[in-house]
Design an enzyme around this catalytic site. Structure first.
Site, PDB file in Angstrom:
ATOM      1  N   LYS A 152      80.442  17.489 105.174  1.00  0.00           N
ATOM      2  CA  LYS A 152      79.239  16.651 105.198  1.00  0.00           C
ATOM      3  C   LYS A 152      78.426  16.972 106.442  1.00  0.00           C
ATOM      4  O   LYS A 152      78.978  17.207 107.521  1.00  0.00           O
ATOM      5  CB  LYS A 152      79.611  15.161 105.213  1.00  0.00           C
ATOM      6  CG  LYS A 152      80.491  14.741 104.049  1.00  0.00           C
ATOM      7  CD  LYS A 152      79.758  14.772 102.725  1.00  0.00           C
ATOM      8  CE  LYS A 152      80.748  14.770 101.570  1.00  0.00           C
ATOM      9  NZ  LYS A 152      80.216  15.308 100.323  1.00  0.00           N
ATOM     10  N   ASP A 171      95.898   8.414  99.497  1.00  0.00           N
ATOM     11  CA  ASP A 171      95.032   8.981 100.523  1.00  0.00           C
ATOM     12  C   ASP A 171      95.161  10.515 100.525  1.00  0.00           C
ATOM     13  O   ASP A 171      96.272  11.045 100.649  1.00  0.00           O
ATOM     14  CB  ASP A 171      95.479   8.403 101.882  1.00  0.00           C
ATOM     15  CG  ASP A 171      94.572   8.854 103.018  1.00  0.00           C
ATOM     16  OD1 ASP A 171      93.725   9.736 102.799  1.00  0.00           O
ATOM     17  OD2 ASP A 171      94.722   8.301 104.130  1.00  0.00           O
ATOM     18  N   GLY A 201      84.387  15.500  88.309  1.00  0.00           N
ATOM     19  CA  GLY A 201      83.471  16.634  88.095  1.00  0.00           C
ATOM     20  C   GLY A 201      84.071  17.961  88.547  1.00  0.00           C
ATOM     21  O   GLY A 201      83.925  18.986  87.875  1.00  0.00           O
TER      22      GLY A 201
HETATM   23  C1  LIG Z   1      81.730  12.625  96.203  1.00  0.00           C
HETATM   24  S1  LIG Z   1      83.063  11.783  95.490  1.00  0.00           S
HETATM   25  C2  LIG Z   1      83.926  13.068  94.647  1.00  0.00           C
HETATM   26  C3  LIG Z   1      83.284  13.489  93.385  1.00  0.00           C
HETATM   27  C4  LIG Z   1      84.130  14.438  92.620  1.00  0.00           C
HETATM   28  N1  LIG Z   1      84.306  15.709  93.321  1.00  0.00           N
HETATM   29  C5  LIG Z   1      83.509  14.725  91.281  1.00  0.00           C
HETATM   30  O1  LIG Z   1      83.045  15.839  91.078  1.00  0.00           O
HETATM   31  O2  LIG Z   1      83.515  13.846  90.417  1.00  0.00           O
HETATM   32  C6  LIG Z   1      84.098  11.492  96.842  1.00  0.00           C
HETATM   33  C7  LIG Z   1      85.425  10.867  96.477  1.00  0.00           C
HETATM   34  O3  LIG Z   1      86.271  10.990  97.595  1.00  0.00           O
HETATM   35  C8  LIG Z   1      87.144   9.884  97.556  1.00  0.00           C
HETATM   36  N2  LIG Z   1      87.750   9.764  98.894  1.00  0.00           N
HETATM   37  C9  LIG Z   1      87.147   9.535 100.075  1.00  0.00           C
HETATM   38  N3  LIG Z   1      88.063   9.477 101.053  1.00  0.00           N
HETATM   39  C10 LIG Z   1      89.263   9.718 100.476  1.00  0.00           C
HETATM   40  C11 LIG Z   1      90.597   9.796 100.956  1.00  0.00           C
HETATM   41  N4  LIG Z   1      90.880   9.649 102.241  1.00  0.00           N
HETATM   42  N5  LIG Z   1      91.575  10.058 100.070  1.00  0.00           N
HETATM   43  C12 LIG Z   1      91.309  10.226  98.766  1.00  0.00           C
HETATM   44  N6  LIG Z   1      90.072  10.146  98.257  1.00  0.00           N
HETATM   45  C13 LIG Z   1      89.063   9.901  99.099  1.00  0.00           C
HETATM   46  C14 LIG Z   1      86.280   8.731  97.121  1.00  0.00           C
HETATM   47  O4  LIG Z   1      87.077   7.716  96.541  1.00  0.00           O
HETATM   48  C15 LIG Z   1      85.353   9.406  96.114  1.00  0.00           C
HETATM   49  O5  LIG Z   1      85.817   9.208  94.794  1.00  0.00           O
END
Ligand SMILES: C[S@@+](CC[C@H](N)C(=O)[O-])C[C@H]1O[C@@H](n2cnc3c(N)ncnc32)[C@H](O)[C@@H]1O
Length: 359
Positions: free
Chosen positions: A310, A264, A228
């Protein structure tokens, strides 16, 4: 008694109240709070009447994280008759002051949504009545907030009760109740897309989009899946490196503007220092994200950063202040000048959006 009325997301009245009380006290202005729980409304009743307008002049709305919109009261709650409501409102305003625009507002609740139909109907005759009485100027069509002037607010608590007040055009939101109504783009892979769209609208002045939000720029999106936020960067013509272990929408990959790396977000660093935007929506500990963002900026890995922090279940105002302090401390240690703003945007829920850049 003069009060400042503040609009926030329903459920965040405590944070909104704590913030205005604290920031008013820094300016030696004091008052007590009346929170309208789950209605997204806070009343800050001032000890000294003149402090209402003084605070609106002194404190930039942009500095308030949890307030979407605000105004100073001109009247207490007015009981409206069933007929001649326009006359009752015009009469209670007198003819001392003139306003450049009118905002019809209501609590951000289900009942408030019902009220909005009533307000839409009343808006036309009310505008006419106010113009006739020369309370509302005729500037509306070419009205520009930057030119200053005052905006009249009519906050309807019901069809029979209204509170009138004003805000300063150059220090208030241009949107009714501070809510921009954005259209969800049907090609975007997630509703989160509206968050970044709103963030760009809110934090980056439109006249600077040509230099700060333009095609050909490189961007990195940490926590990007399903895309998104990446969508918002791609639609502005940017080349995006998307970092997430989750899958990205095919439609975005097909644009040829996106490189997806499954890794990551805390470990990734770009090879070259040619990234303009860093955006980050990882659901991670806010302290960790705050630290990462300040490191990217200080090490010159990006020019501007837009990210979410958050919010915890409790102590939200305190926590967000601590997170921002982490960033400020890092910048202060390196003696750099910076811009740092945080806002609980309309499309945010349990997070605030932060914009940071070194200047
Ligand atoms: C709220 S979603 C993101 C939505 C995205 N911004 C969108 O608009 O579609 C949070 C994302 O952060 C990723 N995430 C969480 N911790 C992470 C990390 N340490 N490294 C990479 N991605 C991470 C999760 O896999 C998830 O897909």
């Amino acid at each position: 008694m003069t009060s400042i009325v503040l609009y926030c997301r329903p459920g965040f009245e405590k944070e909104c109240g704590a913030e205005i009380q604290e920031k008013a006290a820094w300016n030696e202005m004091y008052g007590y709070l009346e929170l309208k729980k789950n209605q997204g409304l806070v009343f800050f009743h001032l000890q000294v009447s003149e402090h209402g307008e003084a605070l609106l002049k002194k404190l930039p709305l942009k500095r308030l994280i949890f307030t979407r919109q605000w105004f100073v009261t001109l009247t207490e709650k007015i009981d409206l008759p069933d007929y001649n409501r326009v006359e009752a409102i015009v009469e209670s305003l007198g003819n001392e002051w003139q306003y450049d625009d009118l905002r019809m507002e209501m609590p951000d609740t289900n009942d408030g949504k019902e009220l909005s139909k009533f307000c839409r109907k009343l808006a036309v005759p009310l505008r006419q009545g106010l113009r006739k009485a020369k309370i509302l100027t005729n500037k509306k069509t070419d009205f520009k907030a930057e030119e200053g002037g005052a905006v009249l607010h009519a906050l309807f608590l019901s069809g029979q009760e209204v509170i009138l007040g004003f805000s300063l055009a150059d220090n208030s939101s241009p949107h009714v109740m501070g809510i921009p109504r954005l259209k969800f783009p049907s090609q975007a892979p997630s509703r989160s897309t509206l968050k970044l769209d709103e963030a760009f609208l809110y934090f980056i002045p439109r006249e600077e989009w040509d230099t700060r939000l333009t095609s050909g720029m490189n961007a990195v999106d940490l926590g990007s899946a399903p895309g998104g936020w990446t969508y918002q960067l791609v639609r502005r013509g940017m080349m995006v490196t998307a970092i997430d272990n989750g899958p990205m929408a095919e439609s975005l990959m097909e644009t040829g503007q996106v490189k997806h790396k499954m890794m990551d977000g805390f470990k990734y660093l770009p090879m070259k220092k040619n990234v303009y935007w860093l955006v980050c929506d990882m659901i991670e500990k806010p302290q960790k994200v705050a630290k990462l963002m300040s490191e990217w900026l200080l090490d010159g890995h990006c020019k501007e950063a837009m990210f979410n922090l958050k919010l915890p279940m409790k102590g939200r105002y305190q926590q967000v202040n601590e997170d921002l302090q982490t960033i400020k401390d890092a910048f202060a240690k390196h003696q750099v000048k910076y811009e740092l703003y945080a806002k609980h945007l309309y499309y945010d829920r349990e997070e605030v959006t932060v914009h940071a850049r070194l200047i």
